[in-house]
Design a protein around this motif. Structure first.
Motif, PDB file in Angstrom:
ATOM      1  N   HIS A 125      62.086  27.520  42.276  1.00  0.00           N
ATOM      2  CA  HIS A 125      63.298  26.950  42.863  1.00  0.00           C
ATOM      3  C   HIS A 125      63.663  25.602  42.252  1.00  0.00           C
ATOM      4  CE1 HIS A 125      63.198  30.156  45.819  1.00  0.00           C
ATOM      5  NE2 HIS A 125      61.902  29.845  46.085  1.00  0.00           N
ATOM      6  N   GLY A 126      62.869  25.136  41.272  1.00  0.00           N
ATOM      7  CA  GLY A 126      63.172  23.862  40.640  1.00  0.00           C
ATOM      8  C   GLY A 126      62.587  22.681  41.351  1.00  0.00           C
ATOM      9  N   THR A 127      61.618  22.907  42.288  1.00  0.00           N
ATOM     10  CA  THR A 127      61.002  21.806  43.025  1.00  0.00           C
ATOM     11  C   THR A 127      59.681  21.442  42.363  1.00  0.00           C
ATOM     12  OG1 THR A 127      62.019  22.562  45.063  1.00  0.00           O
ATOM     13  CG2 THR A 127      60.155  21.066  45.267  1.00  0.00           C
ATOM     14  N   VAL A 128      59.447  20.118  42.274  1.00  0.00           N
ATOM     15  CA  VAL A 128      58.198  19.642  41.695  1.00  0.00           C
ATOM     16  C   VAL A 128      57.070  19.884  42.675  1.00  0.00           C
ATOM     17  CG1 VAL A 128      56.959  17.666  40.765  1.00  0.00           C
ATOM     18  CG2 VAL A 128      59.424  17.884  40.350  1.00  0.00           C
ATOM     19  N   THR A 129      56.065  20.641  42.196  1.00  0.00           N
ATOM     20  CA  THR A 129      54.916  20.931  43.069  1.00  0.00           C
ATOM     21  C   THR A 129      53.636  20.307  42.536  1.00  0.00           C
ATOM     22  OG1 THR A 129      54.504  22.997  41.858  1.00  0.00           O
ATOM     23  CG2 THR A 129      55.964  23.104  43.788  1.00  0.00           C
ATOM     24  N   GLY A 130      53.672  19.788  41.276  1.00  0.00           N
ATOM     25  CA  GLY A 130      52.486  19.151  40.717  1.00  0.00           C
ATOM     26  C   GLY A 130      52.878  18.009  39.794  1.00  0.00           C
ATOM     27  N   TRP A 131      52.057  16.936  39.872  1.00  0.00           N
ATOM     28  CA  TRP A 131      52.390  15.710  39.095  1.00  0.00           C
ATOM     29  C   TRP A 131      51.091  15.030  38.715  1.00  0.00           C
ATOM     30  CZ3 TRP A 131      56.912  14.519  37.131  1.00  0.00           C
ATOM     31  CH2 TRP A 131      57.188  13.211  36.665  1.00  0.00           C
ATOM     32  N   THR A 132      50.811  14.937  37.396  1.00  0.00           N
ATOM     33  CA  THR A 132      49.525  14.399  36.956  1.00  0.00           C
ATOM     34  C   THR A 132      49.597  12.896  36.781  1.00  0.00           C
ATOM     35  OG1 THR A 132      50.022  14.619  34.604  1.00  0.00           O
ATOM     36  CG2 THR A 132      49.065  16.547  35.722  1.00  0.00           C
TER      37      THR A 132
ATOM     38  N   GLY B  74      56.276   6.185  35.199  1.00  0.00           N
ATOM     39  CA  GLY B  74      56.272   5.137  36.225  1.00  0.00           C
ATOM     40  C   GLY B  74      56.427   5.660  37.634  1.00  0.00           C
ATOM     41  N   HIS B  75      56.702   6.955  37.840  1.00  0.00           N
ATOM     42  CA  HIS B  75      56.890   7.529  39.167  1.00  0.00           C
ATOM     43  C   HIS B  75      55.532   8.009  39.710  1.00  0.00           C
ATOM     44  CE1 HIS B  75      61.287   7.496  38.989  1.00  0.00           C
ATOM     45  NE2 HIS B  75      61.213   7.982  37.744  1.00  0.00           N
ATOM     46  N   PRO B  76      55.125   7.534  40.891  1.00  0.00           N
ATOM     47  CA  PRO B  76      53.882   8.046  41.487  1.00  0.00           C
ATOM     48  C   PRO B  76      54.097   9.469  42.011  1.00  0.00           C
ATOM     49  CG  PRO B  76      54.922   6.479  42.961  1.00  0.00           C
ATOM     50  CD  PRO B  76      55.716   6.456  41.708  1.00  0.00           C
ATOM     51  N   ALA B  77      53.023  10.196  42.219  1.00  0.00           N
ATOM     52  CA  ALA B  77      53.097  11.602  42.629  1.00  0.00           C
ATOM     53  C   ALA B  77      53.745  11.767  43.992  1.00  0.00           C
ATOM     54  CB  ALA B  77      51.700  12.234  42.624  1.00  0.00           C
ATOM     55  N   ASP B  78      53.432  10.851  44.944  1.00  0.00           N
ATOM     56  CA  ASP B  78      53.967  11.026  46.296  1.00  0.00           C
ATOM     57  C   ASP B  78      55.481  10.857  46.347  1.00  0.00           C
ATOM     58  OD1 ASP B  78      54.034   8.342  45.723  1.00  0.00           O
ATOM     59  OD2 ASP B  78      52.985   7.688  47.528  1.00  0.00           O
ATOM     60  N   GLU B  79      56.079  10.241  45.334  1.00  0.00           N
ATOM     61  CA  GLU B  79      57.530  10.113  45.305  1.00  0.00           C
ATOM     62  C   GLU B  79      58.211  11.289  44.605  1.00  0.00           C
ATOM     63  OE1 GLU B  79      58.732   6.459  43.545  1.00  0.00           O
ATOM     64  OE2 GLU B  79      57.733   5.175  45.040  1.00  0.00           O
ATOM     65  N   VAL B  80      57.439  12.057  43.874  1.00  0.00           N
ATOM     66  CA  VAL B  80      58.033  13.112  43.071  1.00  0.00           C
ATOM     67  C   VAL B  80      57.810  14.498  43.660  1.00  0.00           C
ATOM     68  CG1 VAL B  80      58.007  14.210  40.789  1.00  0.00           C
ATOM     69  CG2 VAL B  80      57.793  11.723  40.974  1.00  0.00           C
ATOM     70  N   VAL B  81      56.566  14.765  44.095  1.00  0.00           N
ATOM     71  CA  VAL B  81      56.226  16.102  44.591  1.00  0.00           C
ATOM     72  C   VAL B  81      57.082  16.418  45.806  1.00  0.00           C
ATOM     73  CG1 VAL B  81      54.406  17.543  45.546  1.00  0.00           C
ATOM     74  CG2 VAL B  81      53.900  15.979  43.661  1.00  0.00           C
ATOM     75  N   GLY B  82      57.662  17.622  45.753  1.00  0.00           N
ATOM     76  CA  GLY B  82      58.510  18.064  46.844  1.00  0.00           C
ATOM     77  C   GLY B  82      59.986  17.809  46.601  1.00  0.00           C
ATOM     78  N   ARG B  83      60.277  17.073  45.591  1.00  0.00           N
ATOM     79  CA  ARG B  83      61.696  16.779  45.296  1.00  0.00           C
ATOM     80  C   ARG B  83      62.181  17.677  44.138  1.00  0.00           C
ATOM     81  NH1 ARG B  83      62.226  10.571  44.096  1.00  0.00           N
ATOM     82  NH2 ARG B  83      64.411  11.244  43.833  1.00  0.00           N
TER      83      ARG B  83
ATOM     84  N   ASP C 293      66.157  15.420  40.031  1.00  0.00           N
ATOM     85  CA  ASP C 293      66.270  14.021  40.443  1.00  0.00           C
ATOM     86  C   ASP C 293      65.683  13.074  39.413  1.00  0.00           C
ATOM     87  OD1 ASP C 293      67.498  14.942  42.669  1.00  0.00           O
ATOM     88  OD2 ASP C 293      65.767  14.618  44.018  1.00  0.00           O
ATOM     89  N   LEU C 294      64.855  13.621  38.508  1.00  0.00           N
ATOM     90  CA  LEU C 294      64.211  12.766  37.499  1.00  0.00           C
ATOM     91  C   LEU C 294      65.050  12.630  36.226  1.00  0.00           C
ATOM     92  CD1 LEU C 294      60.581  14.148  37.770  1.00  0.00           C
ATOM     93  CD2 LEU C 294      61.457  12.026  38.747  1.00  0.00           C
ATOM     94  N   LEU C 295      66.108  13.414  36.114  1.00  0.00           N
ATOM     95  CA  LEU C 295      66.886  13.420  34.885  1.00  0.00           C
ATOM     96  C   LEU C 295      67.853  12.234  34.820  1.00  0.00           C
ATOM     97  CD1 LEU C 295      67.738  17.229  34.699  1.00  0.00           C
ATOM     98  CD2 LEU C 295      65.876  15.999  33.552  1.00  0.00           C
TER      99      LEU C 295
ATOM    100  N   VAL D 226      64.434  15.898  26.445  1.00  0.00           N
ATOM    101  CA  VAL D 226      65.054  15.724  27.766  1.00  0.00           C
ATOM    102  C   VAL D 226      65.065  14.240  28.080  1.00  0.00           C
ATOM    103  CG1 VAL D 226      64.920  16.228  30.221  1.00  0.00           C
ATOM    104  CG2 VAL D 226      64.327  17.999  28.559  1.00  0.00           C
ATOM    105  N   ALA D 227      66.213  13.753  28.576  1.00  0.00           N
ATOM    106  CA  ALA D 227      66.346  12.349  28.947  1.00  0.00           C
ATOM    107  C   ALA D 227      65.981  12.178  30.418  1.00  0.00           C
ATOM    108  CB  ALA D 227      67.764  11.867  28.690  1.00  0.00           C
ATOM    109  N   LEU D 228      64.915  11.412  30.718  1.00  0.00           N
ATOM    110  CA  LEU D 228      64.456  11.120  32.082  1.00  0.00           C
ATOM    111  C   LEU D 228      64.797   9.681  32.434  1.00  0.00           C
ATOM    112  CD1 LEU D 228      60.905  12.778  31.919  1.00  0.00           C
ATOM    113  CD2 LEU D 228      63.056  13.829  32.644  1.00  0.00           C
ATOM    114  N   ARG D 229      64.774   9.425  33.740  1.00  0.00           N
ATOM    115  CA  ARG D 229      65.000   8.060  34.224  1.00  0.00           C
ATOM    116  C   ARG D 229      63.646   7.466  34.604  1.00  0.00           C
ATOM    117  NH1 ARG D 229      69.094   5.324  33.016  1.00  0.00           N
ATOM    118  NH2 ARG D 229      70.490   7.016  33.742  1.00  0.00           N
ATOM    119  N   HIS D 230      63.247   6.413  33.936  1.00  0.00           N
ATOM    120  CA  HIS D 230      61.980   5.753  34.230  1.00  0.00           C
ATOM    121  C   HIS D 230      62.060   5.107  35.610  1.00  0.00           C
ATOM    122  CE1 HIS D 230      58.556   2.959  33.763  1.00  0.00           C
ATOM    123  NE2 HIS D 230      58.108   3.855  32.871  1.00  0.00           N
ATOM    124  N   HIS D 231      60.891   4.880  36.183  1.00  0.00           N
ATOM    125  CA  HIS D 231      60.848   4.296  37.525  1.00  0.00           C
ATOM    126  C   HIS D 231      61.549   2.955  37.574  1.00  0.00           C
ATOM    127  CE1 HIS D 231      59.022   2.336  41.112  1.00  0.00           C
ATOM    128  NE2 HIS D 231      59.084   3.582  41.607  1.00  0.00           N
ATOM    129  N   ASP D 232      61.521   2.208  36.436  1.00  0.00           N
ATOM    130  CA  ASP D 232      62.176   0.892  36.438  1.00  0.00           C
ATOM    131  C   ASP D 232      63.652   0.986  36.047  1.00  0.00           C
ATOM    132  OD1 ASP D 232      62.164   1.371  33.744  1.00  0.00           O
ATOM    133  OD2 ASP D 232      60.710  -0.177  33.228  1.00  0.00           O
TER     134      ASP D 232
END
Length: 771
Positions: free
Chosen positions: A13-20, A28-37, A41-43, A59-65
C-alpha cells in the motif's frame, strides 16, 4: 557506521513498515517518525507512479533538516506465500561506501552514470569540475536540462540514447568547451551499458578523458601535410608567402605575417647580416578578422626590427622565439605595434602569445614569420615551436625556389632580349612587324627567336626558330643558333642547304657540350628568302609550323611546306619550296607556342590564326597585336615569337638585265648600255660594272647575265654557269691581270658571291648619291 547501507521496507500500500539505522543516518529521519507513514511523505518532489516497479533510479528525498537529497535507489519486490505482491525493499548506498565507489569518485577522468532516460545517477568529482556544479545539482536531472542547446550537446544526447536503446558501447571524439572551462578541449568519450543481474541494460556509464595534447599533435601533423600540398604551388615569392599564411590562419594563429629581407625580392645575392636592427618588408599577412585590422604594416611596407624584438632574435638565433603576455619583450613588441598603428590598438588588446620563426633555406636566412594568438585561448608552447620551425623550413624552401626561379627567369629574359634583334636592319624587300612574348608558365623562358637578315641583290632572309627546353641553357643555345643562321645566310646558302648545315651544328653542340641525347638540345627552325625583283619566296622548315600567307585580296592560306625533321636529328634531308607572291602579300612566321597548347585544339587554334590574319587592321604593327589577342589564351604556356612581313616588289623601272656574249669585245657595248641605264636613273657611270663583266667573260662559263638593281643601293650582279667562287689576290707590277676584284673591292661598299642552281652570281653594292 556511516558506510552502512540505508534500507527501507514498504508494503503493497506504499506504507513504510521498516527503517534501518543506515536510513536514519543517511536521511536524518528516526524510525519512529517514518514507520507507519506513506513513503511519499519522504519525497522532495513528485515522482512517476511506477517508480517502485523500476529496478533502480535516482529519487529526490527531503532530509530531516529540510535540504534536498538525491539518492540512487535499488528496489527489490517482495511476494507473499501465494506469490502475490507483498511490498518492496528499497536500498540506497551512500556515495563512496565501497572501494569501487571511491575509485569512481576520485578518477582523474570525467565519469558519469545515467539511467535509461538520460537522468544523472552518479557524477564523479572530475565531471563536477568540468560542469561547474556539485553532484547534488545534477542527480536526478535530465542531461538536456543541465547544458546549453548546442550541436555538441545534441550529439552527446544522441549517443546516450543510442547506447540505452541498443545496448552497444560507443566511442567517439569531440572538440568543445565544457561549461565550467574557459577554453575548448578535445575529449575522448566512451559510453557503455551497465547491465543488471538479468543482463538487461539498467544504466549508461561514460568516461571522458582530455585528449587535447594528442588532438593538437594530430592537428599539427595535418597542417604540415596540408602545407606540403598548399605551399609552393606557384614559383612566385609573394604568392608562396600568402599560401603559408592561408595554412596558419585561423587554425594555428589568429594573426600571422611574413616579412622578407629586401634582397629576396630582387636579383641580388644575400648581403652580410647586419649586427643591429633588421629591415624587413611585409609581403603577406592574414587574420581571422576581415581587413586584418591588427596589422601594423601595409603590404609592401618596411620596418626596422630592433635586436631585442622576437623577430630580430629569431633571425639572429636561427630558431623559433616564444613570447607571452607580461614578458618585457612581448609588452615592448605590442607597444611598438600600437605606436606605429594606433588604429589597430583595440584589436591587439587580446594578444597573449606570439611566436617568431626564421625562414631559412639552404643555409640562408630569407625573412621571418610571426604568429599571434588573441582569441585562441592556449599560449604557444614548445610543441608549437617545433611545429613552427618545421613549417617555416618547408615554406622557406618553397620561397627560395621561387626566388631562384624569378632570378633565373629574369636572367634568361635579359639574355633572350639581348640576343634577339633590337632594331632590324634597313632593307627594302619587306615591311616588318615582330613580337616576342616570354612564357608565363613555371617552365621558364624558352628559346624562341626571329630575325630579318639583309641579303645580296636586295633580297631578305626571314628566320623563326624554337629551341627545345626552357631557361638560360635554351636562351644560350638560341643565341648560338641565331649567330649560326646569320653566318650561313651571309654566304647566301639556299634555305634547304642552310638548314642542313644548321642541323650538323646542333648535332655537334649536343655531342660536344654535355654528351646528352641530341633531342634534348634540338630545335625547330624555318628559313625563308624573299627576292623583291622576282617576287619569289623560297623556304624550308626543320620541324617547324608552316607559315601563313594573306594575299592582297584578303585570302589566307598556309603554305604547303615539307616540315622536315627537327634540327639535331641528323641524316635526313630538308626540302625547299618556292612560291611567287603578289606585291603586298603578308607572310606570318611564328613559333608553335602561338597555336599549340595542351588545353587547346590545334585545328581550332590554326583556324583562329587564319581569321585573325584576315581581319582588317590599320597597320602591320596593329595586325601583330590583334593576332596575339585573338589567338593566345590569357596565360600562354609557352614562349611565342611572331614575325609579320608585307612584301614589296621592284618594278621593271628599277631593274635592268642584259645577256652577255662570251666575247671580250662586247664589254664596251655593255658598258655603254649600262652607262645609259645609270644615266636614266640619274647615277654616274661606275667602273666596277666593267670589271665584273670582264671577269665573268674571262673566267666564267656561259650563259652570262648582267643585272643592275636600283634599290636603297646600286646593286650590280653578274651571273655565269661556273661554280668556282672568285677570290682576291694581289697582282705583281708586271702582271697583265689580277686587279679586277681588287678594284671592285675598293670602289664598292661591299661585294661577294653566291651559289645558284645554275652556277654563281658575283655581286657588288654601292651607296646611292646622298646616302
Amino acid at each position: 557506521m556511516k558506510d552502512v547501507a540505508a534500507v527501507a521496507v514498504i508494503d503493497a500500500h506504499g506504507t513504510v513498515t521498516g527503517w534501518t539505522e543506515g536510513a536514519r543516518l543517511l536521511t536524518g529521519h528516526p524510525a519512529d517518525e517514518v514507520v507507519g507513514r506513506p513513503a511519499t511523505d519522504l519525497l522532495a518532489e513528485d515522482v512517476p507512479g511506477d517508480i517502485l516497479t523500476a529496478p533502480a533510479g535516482p529519487v529526490a528525498l527531503r532530509h530531516h533538516d529540510g535540504h534536498r537529497l538525491v539518492l540512487p535507489l535499488s528496489v527489490c519486490p517482495l511476494t507473499g506465500a501465494a506469490g502475490q505482491p507483498a511490498g518492496y525493499v528499497v536500498t540506497a548506498l551512500p556515495p563512496g561506501t565501497t572501494l569501487a565507489a571511491r575509485a569512481f569518485e576520485q578518477a582523474s577522468m570525467s565519469m558519469s552514470v545515467f539511467d535509461l532516460r538520460q537522468r544523472y545517477l552518479r557524477v564523479n568529482a572530475a565531471a563536477c569540475h568540468a560542469m561547474g556544479v556539485p553532484e547534488e545539482a545534477l542527480l536526478g536531472r535530465s542531461f538536456p536540462d543541465t547544458v546549453a542547446d548546442t550541436e555538441h550537446s545534441r550529439g552527446f544526447l544522441a549517443q546516450l540514447r543510442e547506447v540505452a536503446e541498443t545496448g552497444r558501447p560507443v566511442r567517439y571524439e569531440s572538440y568543445t568547451a565544457a561549461p565550467a572551462l574557459d577554453q575548448e578541449q578535445a575529449w575522448s568519450i566512451e559510453m557503455w551499458p551497465v547491465r543488471d543481474a538479468s543482463g538487461e541494460p539498467a544504466a549508461v556509464a561514460l568516461a571522458a578523458s582530455d585528449s587535447s595534447e594528442q588532438y593538437w599533435a594530430r592537428r599539427r601533423l595535418a597542417l604540415l601535410n596540408e602545407a606540403a600540398t598548399r605551399v609552393g604551388t606557384t614559383l612566385d615569392v609573394i604568392g608562396t608567402a600568402e599560401e603559408m599564411i592561408a595554412v596558419l590562419v585561423p587554425q594555428y594563429a589568429d594573426f600571422a605575417s611574413v616579412d622578407l629581407l629586401d634582397w629576396v625580392l630582387g636579383a641580388d645575392e644575400p648581403p652580410t647580416p647586419p649586427d643591429g636592427g633588421v629591415v624587413l618588408r611585409r609581403v603577406a599577412h592574414g587574420s581571422n578578422r576581415p581587413g586584418h585590422p591588427a596589422a601594423a604594416l601595409y603590404l609592401g611596407e618596411t620596418d626596422v626590427y630592433q635586436p631585442t624584438s622576437p623577430p630580430a632574435r629569431a633571425l639572429h638565433e636561427s630558431r623559433a622565439v616564444l613570447s607571452q603576455a607580461g614578458e618585457p619583450e612581448f609588452v615592448q613588441w605590442v607597444a611598438e605595434r600600437n605606436a606605429r598603428s594606433p588604429g589597430g590598438r583595440p584589436f591587439r588588446q587580446g594578444a597573449h602569445s606570439m611566436i617568431a620563426v626564421p625562414l631559412r633555406a639552404r643555409g640562408t636566412t630569407l625573412g621571418v614569420a610571426v604568429c599571434v594568438r588573441m582569441g585562441h585561448p592556449d599560449d604557444y608552447g614548445p610543441d608549437d615551436a617545433v611545429f613552427a620551425e618545421e613549417l617555416a623550413s618547408r615554406a622557406a624552401v618553397c620561397i627560395d625556389n621561387a626566388r631562384r626561379f624569378t632570378r633565373e627567369r629574369a636572367t634568361a629574359l635579359t639574355l633572350q632580349h639581348s640576343l634577339l634583334p633590337r632594331g632590324l636592319p634597313g632593307q627594302a624587300a619587306v615591311d616588318v612587324a615582330h613580337r616576342y612574348l616570354p612564357s608565363g608558365s613555371l617552365a621558364g623562358i624558352g628559346g624562341d627567336w626571329y630575325d630579318v637578315i639583309p641579303l645580296s641583290g636586295g633580297r631578305v632572309g626571314l628566320v623563326v626558330g624554337d629551341v627545345v627546353g626552357h631557361g638560360i641553357q635554351s636562351s644560350a643555345t638560341m643565341g648560338r643558333l641565331r649567330t649560326a643562321v646569320r653566318t650561313l645566310a651571309d654566304v647566301d646558302l639556299p634555305p634547304d642547304e642552310l638548314l642542313t648545315h644548321l642541323d650538323d651544328l646542333v648535332t655537334h653542340l649536343a655531342a660536344d657540350d654535355s654528351g646528352e641525347e641530341v633531342a634534348e638540345l634540338g630545335a625547330t627552325c624555318l628559313y625563308a628568302v624573299y627576292d623583291p625583283a622576282s617576287r619569289r619566296l623560297a623556304l624550308a622548315a626543320a620541324g617547324h609550323p608552316a607559315p601563313a600567307v594573306v594575299l592582297p585580296g584578303g585570302t589566307a592560306e598556309f603554305l604547303p611546306v615539307t616540315a622536315g625533321p627537327p634540327l639535331g636529328v641528323g641524316g635526313l634531308p630538308f626540302e625547299a619550296t618556292e612560291r611567287e607572291l603578289p606585291e603586298g602579300s603578308v607572310v606570318a612566321l611564328y613559333t608553335d607556342g602561338l597555336i599549340e597548347d595542351r588545353e587547346r585544339d590545334l585545328d581550332g587554334a590554326t583556324e583562329e590564326l587564319r581569321r585573325a590574319l584576315t581581319a582588317p587592321a590599320a597597320s602591320l604593327e596593329a595586325l601583330a597585336d590583334d593576332v596575339l589577342k585573338a589567338v593566345l589564351p590569357d596565360q600562354p604556356g609557352d614562349d611565342v615569337a611572331l614575325l609579320l612581313v608585307r612584301t614589296r616588289a621592284l618594278g621593271a623601272d628599277r631593274v635592268a638585265t642584259w645577256d652577255v656574249p662570251p666575247d671580250p669585245a662586247q664589254v664596251a657595248v655593255l658598258r655603254q648600255a649600262a652607262g645609259g641605264q645609270l644615266a636614266a636613273w640619274g647615277l654616274a657611270e661606275t667602273a666596277f660594272v666593267t670589271e665584273l663583266v670582264t671577269n665573268a667573260i674571262r673566267y666564267g662559263e656561259p650563259p652570262i647575265q648582267l643585272r643592275l638593281i636600283r634599290d636603297r643601293a646600286l646593286i650590280c650582279e653578274v651571273s655565269d654557269a661556273s661554280s668556282t667562287s672568285p677570290h682576291l689576290r694581289r697582282a705583281h707590277a708586271y702582271d697583265e691581270g689580277g686587279r679586277g676584284l681588287l678594284l671592285v673591292a675598293q670602289l664598292t661598299q661591299r661585294w661577294g658571291s653566291r651559289q645558284t642552281g645554275a652556277g654563281k652570281t658575283i655581286w657588288a653594292e654601292q651607296p646611292l648619291p646622298g646616302d
